[in-house]
Design a protein around this motif. Sequence first.
Motif, PDB file in Angstrom:
ATOM      1  N   PRO A  23     103.999  50.446  80.073  1.00  8.00           N
ATOM      2  CA  PRO A  23     104.084  48.993  80.249  1.00  8.00           C
ATOM      3  C   PRO A  23     102.741  48.278  80.160  1.00  8.00           C
ATOM      4  O   PRO A  23     102.677  47.165  79.646  1.00  8.00           O
ATOM      5  CB  PRO A  23     104.694  48.832  81.643  1.00  8.00           C
ATOM      6  N   LYS A  24     101.673  48.893  80.626  1.00  5.54           N
ATOM      7  CA  LYS A  24     100.365  48.231  80.596  1.00  5.54           C
ATOM      8  C   LYS A  24      99.824  48.068  79.180  1.00  5.54           C
ATOM      9  O   LYS A  24      98.914  47.292  78.953  1.00  5.54           O
ATOM     10  CB  LYS A  24      99.365  48.994  81.457  1.00  5.54           C
ATOM     11  N   GLU A  25     100.387  48.787  78.226  1.00  3.76           N
ATOM     12  CA  GLU A  25      99.938  48.685  76.837  1.00  3.76           C
ATOM     13  C   GLU A  25     100.758  47.694  76.025  1.00  3.76           C
ATOM     14  O   GLU A  25     100.485  47.475  74.851  1.00  3.76           O
ATOM     15  CB  GLU A  25      99.959  50.057  76.173  1.00  3.76           C
ATOM     16  N   ILE A  26     101.765  47.081  76.633  1.00  4.02           N
ATOM     17  CA  ILE A  26     102.623  46.126  75.940  1.00  4.02           C
ATOM     18  C   ILE A  26     102.048  44.725  76.138  1.00  4.02           C
ATOM     19  O   ILE A  26     101.795  44.300  77.261  1.00  4.02           O
ATOM     20  CB  ILE A  26     104.068  46.186  76.469  1.00  4.02           C
ATOM     21  N   ASP A  27     101.851  44.022  75.027  1.00  3.79           N
ATOM     22  CA  ASP A  27     101.313  42.661  75.102  1.00  3.79           C
ATOM     23  C   ASP A  27     102.409  41.600  75.042  1.00  3.79           C
ATOM     24  O   ASP A  27     102.276  40.531  75.625  1.00  3.79           O
ATOM     25  CB  ASP A  27     100.329  42.417  73.958  1.00  3.79           C
ATOM     26  N   ASP A  28     103.479  41.883  74.320  1.00  4.72           N
ATOM     27  CA  ASP A  28     104.531  40.895  74.114  1.00  4.72           C
ATOM     28  C   ASP A  28     105.856  41.426  74.672  1.00  4.72           C
ATOM     29  O   ASP A  28     106.537  42.212  74.017  1.00  4.72           O
ATOM     30  CB  ASP A  28     104.663  40.589  72.625  1.00  4.72           C
ATOM     31  N   PHE A  29     106.206  40.969  75.859  1.00  2.00           N
ATOM     32  CA  PHE A  29     107.436  41.436  76.498  1.00  2.00           C
ATOM     33  C   PHE A  29     108.668  40.698  75.974  1.00  2.00           C
ATOM     34  O   PHE A  29     109.786  41.050  76.318  1.00  2.00           O
ATOM     35  CB  PHE A  29     107.340  41.288  78.018  1.00  2.00           C
ATOM     36  N   SER A  30     108.465  39.681  75.142  1.00  2.00           N
ATOM     37  CA  SER A  30     109.601  38.950  74.589  1.00  2.00           C
ATOM     38  C   SER A  30     110.349  39.775  73.546  1.00  2.00           C
ATOM     39  O   SER A  30     111.439  39.396  73.116  1.00  2.00           O
ATOM     40  CB  SER A  30     109.137  37.630  73.974  1.00  2.00           C
ATOM     41  N   LYS A  31     109.785  40.919  73.139  1.00  2.00           N
ATOM     42  CA  LYS A  31     110.475  41.813  72.201  1.00  2.00           C
ATOM     43  C   LYS A  31     111.757  42.364  72.822  1.00  2.00           C
ATOM     44  O   LYS A  31     112.687  42.714  72.123  1.00  2.00           O
ATOM     45  CB  LYS A  31     109.577  42.995  71.829  1.00  2.00           C
ATOM     46  N   PHE A  32     111.768  42.461  74.140  1.00  2.00           N
ATOM     47  CA  PHE A  32     112.921  43.011  74.845  1.00  2.00           C
ATOM     48  C   PHE A  32     113.895  41.876  75.146  1.00  2.00           C
ATOM     49  O   PHE A  32     113.522  40.878  75.742  1.00  2.00           O
ATOM     50  CB  PHE A  32     112.475  43.674  76.151  1.00  2.00           C
ATOM     51  N   VAL A  33     115.141  42.028  74.752  1.00  2.00           N
ATOM     52  CA  VAL A  33     116.122  40.962  74.936  1.00  2.00           C
ATOM     53  C   VAL A  33     116.964  41.149  76.201  1.00  2.00           C
ATOM     54  O   VAL A  33     117.795  40.313  76.513  1.00  2.00           O
ATOM     55  CB  VAL A  33     117.049  40.835  73.701  1.00  2.00           C
ATOM     56  N   THR A  34     116.745  42.229  76.917  1.00  2.00           N
ATOM     57  CA  THR A  34     117.493  42.477  78.144  1.00  2.00           C
ATOM     58  C   THR A  34     116.543  42.403  79.338  1.00  2.00           C
ATOM     59  O   THR A  34     115.360  42.119  79.187  1.00  2.00           O
ATOM     60  CB  THR A  34     118.142  43.875  78.109  1.00  2.00           C
ATOM     61  N   ASP A  35     117.069  42.674  80.509  1.00  2.00           N
ATOM     62  CA  ASP A  35     116.242  42.675  81.717  1.00  2.00           C
ATOM     63  C   ASP A  35     115.239  43.819  81.729  1.00  2.00           C
ATOM     64  O   ASP A  35     114.351  43.849  82.572  1.00  2.00           O
ATOM     65  CB  ASP A  35     117.123  42.751  82.966  1.00  2.00           C
ATOM     66  N   PHE A  36     115.381  44.734  80.801  1.00  2.00           N
ATOM     67  CA  PHE A  36     114.416  45.833  80.699  1.00  2.00           C
ATOM     68  C   PHE A  36     113.011  45.287  80.473  1.00  2.00           C
ATOM     69  O   PHE A  36     112.040  45.782  81.043  1.00  2.00           O
ATOM     70  CB  PHE A  36     114.805  46.778  79.570  1.00  2.00           C
ATOM     71  N   GLY A  37     112.895  44.249  79.653  1.00  2.00           N
ATOM     72  CA  GLY A  37     111.595  43.626  79.395  1.00  2.00           C
ATOM     73  C   GLY A  37     110.996  43.032  80.653  1.00  2.00           C
ATOM     74  O   GLY A  37     109.791  43.155  80.896  1.00  2.00           O
TER      75      GLY A  37
END
Length: 63
Positions: A23-37
């Motif tokens: 998770p710390k390496e992810i910059d754009d959490f909008s890629k995930f369309v569910t609550d997983f993001g």
Amino acid sequence: MLEDVDKSVLHFVNDYKLNLIVPKEIDDFSKFVTDFGKAMKYIASSQDKQKMQENILSNQKYC
């Protein structure tokens, strides 16, 4: 992981590919369309109180 195992046993073991998410390496959490993001975003900010507070305040469920 199974370097010291008897070779005759290895044909009983499946060799599955496993993708890990950091998770710390992810910059754009909008890629995930569910609550997983959202969950990944909270995990990524768990060590930073300021970011965590911003995440909580930006989520209307918590306000």
